[in-house]
Design a protein around this motif. Structure first.
Motif, PDB file in Angstrom:
ATOM      1  N   ASP A   1       0.836  -1.196   0.000  1.00  0.00           N
ATOM      2  CA  ASP A   1       0.000   0.000   0.000  1.00  0.00           C
ATOM      3  C   ASP A   1       0.869   1.243   0.000  1.00  0.00           C
ATOM      4  O   ASP A   1       2.030   1.214   0.424  1.00  0.00           O
ATOM      5  CB  ASP A   1      -0.898   0.028   1.236  1.00  0.00           C
ATOM      6  N   THR A   2       0.284   2.348  -0.454  1.00  0.00           N
ATOM      7  CA  THR A   2       0.935   3.644  -0.336  1.00  0.00           C
ATOM      8  C   THR A   2       0.452   4.301   0.949  1.00  0.00           C
ATOM      9  O   THR A   2      -0.729   4.618   1.076  1.00  0.00           O
ATOM     10  CB  THR A   2       0.586   4.552  -1.529  1.00  0.00           C
ATOM     11  N   PRO A   3       1.334   4.501   1.943  1.00  0.00           N
ATOM     12  CA  PRO A   3       0.897   5.082   3.218  1.00  0.00           C
ATOM     13  C   PRO A   3       0.500   6.550   3.045  1.00  0.00           C
ATOM     14  O   PRO A   3       1.350   7.416   2.862  1.00  0.00           O
ATOM     15  CB  PRO A   3       2.133   4.947   4.119  1.00  0.00           C
ATOM     16  N   ASP A   4      -0.776   6.832   3.093  1.00  0.00           N
ATOM     17  CA  ASP A   4      -1.295   8.188   2.962  1.00  0.00           C
ATOM     18  C   ASP A   4      -2.141   8.470   4.196  1.00  0.00           C
ATOM     19  O   ASP A   4      -3.328   8.136   4.250  1.00  0.00           O
ATOM     20  CB  ASP A   4      -2.129   8.315   1.686  1.00  0.00           C
ATOM     21  N   VAL A   5      -1.524   9.074   5.210  1.00  0.00           N
ATOM     22  CA  VAL A   5      -2.195   9.293   6.490  1.00  0.00           C
ATOM     23  C   VAL A   5      -3.365  10.277   6.370  1.00  0.00           C
ATOM     24  O   VAL A   5      -4.470   9.991   6.845  1.00  0.00           O
ATOM     25  CB  VAL A   5      -1.177   9.752   7.546  1.00  0.00           C
ATOM     26  N   PRO A   6      -3.191  11.456   5.764  1.00  0.00           N
ATOM     27  CA  PRO A   6      -4.337  12.381   5.671  1.00  0.00           C
ATOM     28  C   PRO A   6      -5.543  11.759   4.972  1.00  0.00           C
ATOM     29  O   PRO A   6      -6.683  11.974   5.396  1.00  0.00           O
ATOM     30  CB  PRO A   6      -3.769  13.560   4.866  1.00  0.00           C
ATOM     31  N   LEU A   7      -5.306  10.972   3.921  1.00  0.00           N
ATOM     32  CA  LEU A   7      -6.417  10.343   3.219  1.00  0.00           C
ATOM     33  C   LEU A   7      -7.116   9.316   4.105  1.00  0.00           C
ATOM     34  O   LEU A   7      -8.344   9.241   4.143  1.00  0.00           O
ATOM     35  CB  LEU A   7      -5.911   9.677   1.939  1.00  0.00           C
ATOM     36  N   ALA A   8      -6.325   8.516   4.846  1.00  0.00           N
ATOM     37  CA  ALA A   8      -6.915   7.509   5.733  1.00  0.00           C
ATOM     38  C   ALA A   8      -7.752   8.165   6.820  1.00  0.00           C
ATOM     39  O   ALA A   8      -8.835   7.672   7.165  1.00  0.00           O
ATOM     40  CB  ALA A   8      -5.807   6.654   6.348  1.00  0.00           C
ATOM     41  N   LEU A   9      -7.306   9.294   7.365  1.00  0.00           N
ATOM     42  CA  LEU A   9      -8.073   9.997   8.391  1.00  0.00           C
ATOM     43  C   LEU A   9      -9.321  10.641   7.802  1.00  0.00           C
ATOM     44  O   LEU A   9     -10.386  10.645   8.431  1.00  0.00           O
ATOM     45  CB  LEU A   9      -7.197  11.057   9.066  1.00  0.00           C
ATOM     46  N   ALA A  10      -9.186  11.172   6.597  1.00  0.00           N
ATOM     47  CA  ALA A  10     -10.340  11.802   5.963  1.00  0.00           C
ATOM     48  C   ALA A  10     -11.443  10.797   5.662  1.00  0.00           C
ATOM     49  O   ALA A  10     -12.628  11.148   5.618  1.00  0.00           O
ATOM     50  CB  ALA A  10      -9.913  12.508   4.684  1.00  0.00           C
ATOM     51  N   GLN A  11     -11.077   9.541   5.467  1.00  0.00           N
ATOM     52  CA  GLN A  11     -12.053   8.502   5.161  1.00  0.00           C
ATOM     53  C   GLN A  11     -12.598   7.817   6.411  1.00  0.00           C
ATOM     54  O   GLN A  11     -13.270   6.803   6.320  1.00  0.00           O
ATOM     55  CB  GLN A  11     -11.416   7.456   4.245  1.00  0.00           C
ATOM     56  N   SER A  12     -12.267   8.388   7.592  1.00  0.00           N
ATOM     57  CA  SER A  12     -12.713   7.757   8.832  1.00  0.00           C
ATOM     58  C   SER A  12     -14.220   7.797   9.003  1.00  0.00           C
ATOM     59  O   SER A  12     -14.808   6.993   9.721  1.00  0.00           O
ATOM     60  CB  SER A  12     -12.035   8.442  10.025  1.00  0.00           C
ATOM     61  N   GLY A  13     -14.874   8.760   8.336  1.00  0.00           N
ATOM     62  CA  GLY A  13     -16.325   8.818   8.360  1.00  0.00           C
ATOM     63  C   GLY A  13     -16.868   9.082   9.755  1.00  0.00           C
ATOM     64  O   GLY A  13     -16.409   9.965  10.475  1.00  0.00           O
ATOM     65  N   ASP A  14     -17.874   8.282  10.133  1.00  0.00           N
ATOM     66  CA  ASP A  14     -18.527   8.478  11.428  1.00  0.00           C
ATOM     67  C   ASP A  14     -17.995   7.538  12.497  1.00  0.00           C
ATOM     68  O   ASP A  14     -18.658   7.276  13.497  1.00  0.00           O
ATOM     69  CB  ASP A  14     -20.044   8.289  11.280  1.00  0.00           C
ATOM     70  N   ARG A  15     -16.775   7.005  12.289  1.00  0.00           N
ATOM     71  CA  ARG A  15     -16.217   6.076  13.271  1.00  0.00           C
ATOM     72  C   ARG A  15     -15.653   6.795  14.491  1.00  0.00           C
ATOM     73  O   ARG A  15     -15.202   6.159  15.431  1.00  0.00           O
ATOM     74  CB  ARG A  15     -15.137   5.217  12.616  1.00  0.00           C
ATOM     75  N   CYS A  16     -15.607   8.100  14.489  1.00  0.00           N
ATOM     76  CA  CYS A  16     -15.133   8.860  15.647  1.00  0.00           C
ATOM     77  C   CYS A  16     -15.816  10.218  15.649  1.00  0.00           C
ATOM     78  O   CYS A  16     -16.457  10.615  14.677  1.00  0.00           O
ATOM     79  CB  CYS A  16     -13.614   9.019  15.615  1.00  0.00           C
ATOM     80  N   ASP A  17     -15.690  10.937  16.759  1.00  0.00           N
ATOM     81  CA  ASP A  17     -16.319  12.249  16.882  1.00  0.00           C
ATOM     82  C   ASP A  17     -15.395  13.380  16.473  1.00  0.00           C
ATOM     83  O   ASP A  17     -15.625  14.534  16.802  1.00  0.00           O
ATOM     84  CB  ASP A  17     -16.790  12.462  18.323  1.00  0.00           C
ATOM     85  N   LEU A  18     -14.331  13.042  15.742  1.00  0.00           N
ATOM     86  CA  LEU A  18     -13.368  14.039  15.297  1.00  0.00           C
ATOM     87  C   LEU A  18     -13.574  14.350  13.827  1.00  0.00           C
ATOM     88  O   LEU A  18     -13.951  13.484  13.035  1.00  0.00           O
ATOM     89  CB  LEU A  18     -11.944  13.546  15.521  1.00  0.00           C
ATOM     90  N   GLU A  19     -13.286  15.586  13.468  1.00  0.00           N
ATOM     91  CA  GLU A  19     -13.284  15.994  12.067  1.00  0.00           C
ATOM     92  C   GLU A  19     -11.882  16.495  11.734  1.00  0.00           C
ATOM     93  O   GLU A  19     -11.400  17.442  12.352  1.00  0.00           O
ATOM     94  CB  GLU A  19     -14.317  17.096  11.819  1.00  0.00           C
TER      95      GLU A  19
END
Length: 613
Positions: A534-552
């Protein structure tokens, strides 16, 4: 399949340029009589069948790690069948590292010998052109490595029609020479290979050092599987590559039976005079593709080694939107280029290189056999007698080839062994040093729960937004967070302690990629998982977190903090002095984690501190 033909089969497809020529070189002292010629041809044909068709195409290509191939992928797959703390798992890891080291050695020798052997056709056409062989070879190699940045897909599609024409030319040329002496078809009978060993005894085993040149490139079929898939590779081999190679080898044998002096260069001697220069041009293009096969395989091996923690972080560029396996690693590309140039100049001819060629290939093949045995035998069902017979046959053949090549140690086989030893030392040094560094950081760090309790009792000033602190240690306070508290005297409203984990699988699905947990007092613990392809893309992975946490994780409201430690000398280093210095050098030149995880510099604050290990 056309792309696979253009990338995967270049190495093994150019073996006819030098295999028969090397078998009858003065090094082995064979006379080109009928029994010997048929024996050599029979050994070549049945080596192709047993090693490539049976072992790789029918068996090893099925041992994929979620679609990815290569020795590191196979080692990771084998380790998953074993207990993580067992000695066998450790031994499998060592074998995987050794296999990668040898494979990268093959990545140096293959371009050198392939291009040199093609350009040496100029000497057959006009002996006065001998002085131009090395300059032309270097120019071709420079062009090849310069084209890599355009990607495997583009190179494969451009070279696919060329290598297809090459295999058709091999077949036509072979048929032309076979018609002059059809008696050579008897070489397809395995009895001639057996008679060869009976007649020549132990000397016959040594000749396997030349026969193995016919199967060089077999490992690239497996290493490049992630680029194109198993079915296109298997189909191309069975329907085009194997028939064309067989016809050409038989044609060279027929030519030698008619004219014993043809052993000097049986490939080019068999080309009609009017077609000699076009064939030299086509052979040169084909050898460029032979080099492409191992170069693209080296990219895959390097990326897997990075993700599994055996190499420092390096830039990895994906060159295709359709296939994640098609990548370009600039650092590996230029280092390979320099090594190949030095090898070409140092050895000077394909004959000299042939004595060095083969050790790395056969060593990698033997390691692949062992890892395949561990992988299959570690499955739930107990393997039967057929499996063990097949496994013994693979190990026996690979061992015979390796032994024959080791006999050429003083004649040049030392070079790939020495190169592999250097690469092995680099891989193991980074692995051991990284673990020692992480252990030291953990021992010097503050427990996270204790910090949160202390901040709750005496809260600092809070500012709006989200701070993400990259840390490789779970449960401890990152140095960047402590530096932020010490120098800025504030904390963000939301603080995420983020760990990026590399998993021993090629790809982690999006749903399983992010794990986040609330710790209280505005703190969260997060783990982002990536596979080794995989290509490690942290901002993209966090942006795709959806409703799994209360953070934006809004870009304008999110700041990344990263620690960039400097390694200093220690009087009680856990490693030998040479390895300690080598690790510090590698650590100093490693790409920043933020580059590796695709975090923009405009959203990043780096803080560092010296650490002694």
């Amino acid at each position: 399949m056309l792309g696979a033909i253009g990338v995967v089969f270049g190495d093994i497809g150019t073996s006819p340029l030098y295999t028969i020529k090397e078998a009858f070189s003065p090094h082995y002292g064979l006379s080109p009589d009928r029994a010997t010629v048929l024996g050599i041809l029979s050994l070549v044909f049945w080596s192709l069948v047993l090693v490539i068709t049976v072992k790789y195409v029918l068996v090893v290509l099925r041992a994929d790690n979620d679609g990815e191939g290569g020795i590191m992928a196979l080692a990771a797959l084998a380790q998953r069948r074993l207990s993580a703390d067992s000695r066998m798992a450790y031994a499998v890891g060592i074998l995987g590292v050794a296999g990668v080291a040898l494979f990268l050695g093959d990545g140096v020798l293959t371009p050198a010998i392939s291009v040199l052997s093609a350009v040496e056709g100029l000497e057959v056409a006009a002996p006065d052109l001998h002085a131009f062989v090395l300059p032309v070879t270097i120019a071709v190699l420079l062009a090849l490595f310069g084209l890599q940045r355009f990607g495997t897909h583009a190179v494969g599609k451009a070279f696919g029609p060329v290598i297809l024409a090459w295999f058709l030319a091999l077949a036509v040329l072979g048929c032309h020479n076979i018609l002059a002496n059809p008696d050579v078809l008897h070489a397809l009978e395995p009895i001639w290979a057996i008679r060869f060993f009976v007649t020549h005894g132990w000397h016959g085993i040594l000749v396997l050092g030349a026969v193995v040149l016919a199967v060089t490139g077999g490992e690239t079929l497996y290493a490049d599987m992630g680029h194109f898939g198993r079915r296109p590779i298997a189909t191309a081999w069975n329907c085009l590559v194997l028939p064309a190679l067989t016809l050409n080898y038989l044609g060279q044998g027929a030519l030698v039976l008619d004219n014993a002096t043809a052993v000097a260069n049986p490939f080019y001697v068999g080309v009609p005079r009017w077609a000699l220069y076009p064939m030299i041009a086509l052979a040169t293009a084909a050898t460029v593709i032979a080099s492409q096969a191992v170069i693209s395989g080296a990219y895959s091996a390097a990326q897997q080694a990075i993700q599994l923690g055996y190499l420092p972080r390096m830039a990895v560029r994906h060159t295709s939107r359709a296939s994640i396996g098609q990548i370009y690693v600039p650092t590996v590309n230029w280092m390979l280029m320099l090594a190949v140039m030095a090898t070409v100049v140092g050895f000077g001819s394909s004959t000299a290189l042939a004595t060095a060629y083969g050790v790395s290939v056969t060593g990698t093949m033997l390691i692949t056999s062992f890892l395949w045995i561990v992988t299959v035998s570690g499955r739930g069902s107990r393997p039967g007698l057929g499996f063990w017979l097949l496994a013994c046959a693979f190990v026996l053949v690979d061992t015979a080839f390796l032994s024959a090549n080791l006999a050429k140690f003083l004649d040049g086989a030392w070079f790939p062994i020495a190169f592999g030893a250097v690469v092995f030392a680099l891989l193991r040094t980074w692995r051991r040093g990284s673990r020692a560094l992480q252990s030291t950081i953990r021992s010097q760090s503050i427990d996270l729960d204790a910090l949160i309790a202390g901040l709750s009792a005496c809260p600092p000033l809070r500012v709006a937004g989200t701070a993400i602190f990259l840390t490789s240690q779970e449960g401890v306070v990152p140095n960047a967070l402590l530096h932020n508290l010490k120098h800025n005297k504030v904390l963000h409203a939301h603080n995420v302690l983020l760990t990026v984990a590399s998993c021993p699988v090629p790809h982690v699905p999006g749903a399983a990629r992010l794990e986040i947990e609330a710790l209280g007092a505005g703190f969260h613990r997060a783990i982002v998982r990536f596979g080794f392809m995989d290509t490690p893309d942290v901002p993209l992975a966090l942006a795709q977190s959806g409703d799994r946490c209360d953070l934006e994780f809004e870009p304008m409201q999110t700041t990344y903090f990263a620690s960039r430690e400097s390694i200093v000398a220690s009087s009680r280093s856990c490693m030998p002095v040479w390895r300690d210095r080598l690790f510090r050098l590698m650590h100093r030149n490693a790409a920043p984690a933020t580059d590796f995880f695709r975090i923009p510099n405009t959203r990043l604050v780096e803080m560092g501190s010296p650490i002694a290990i």
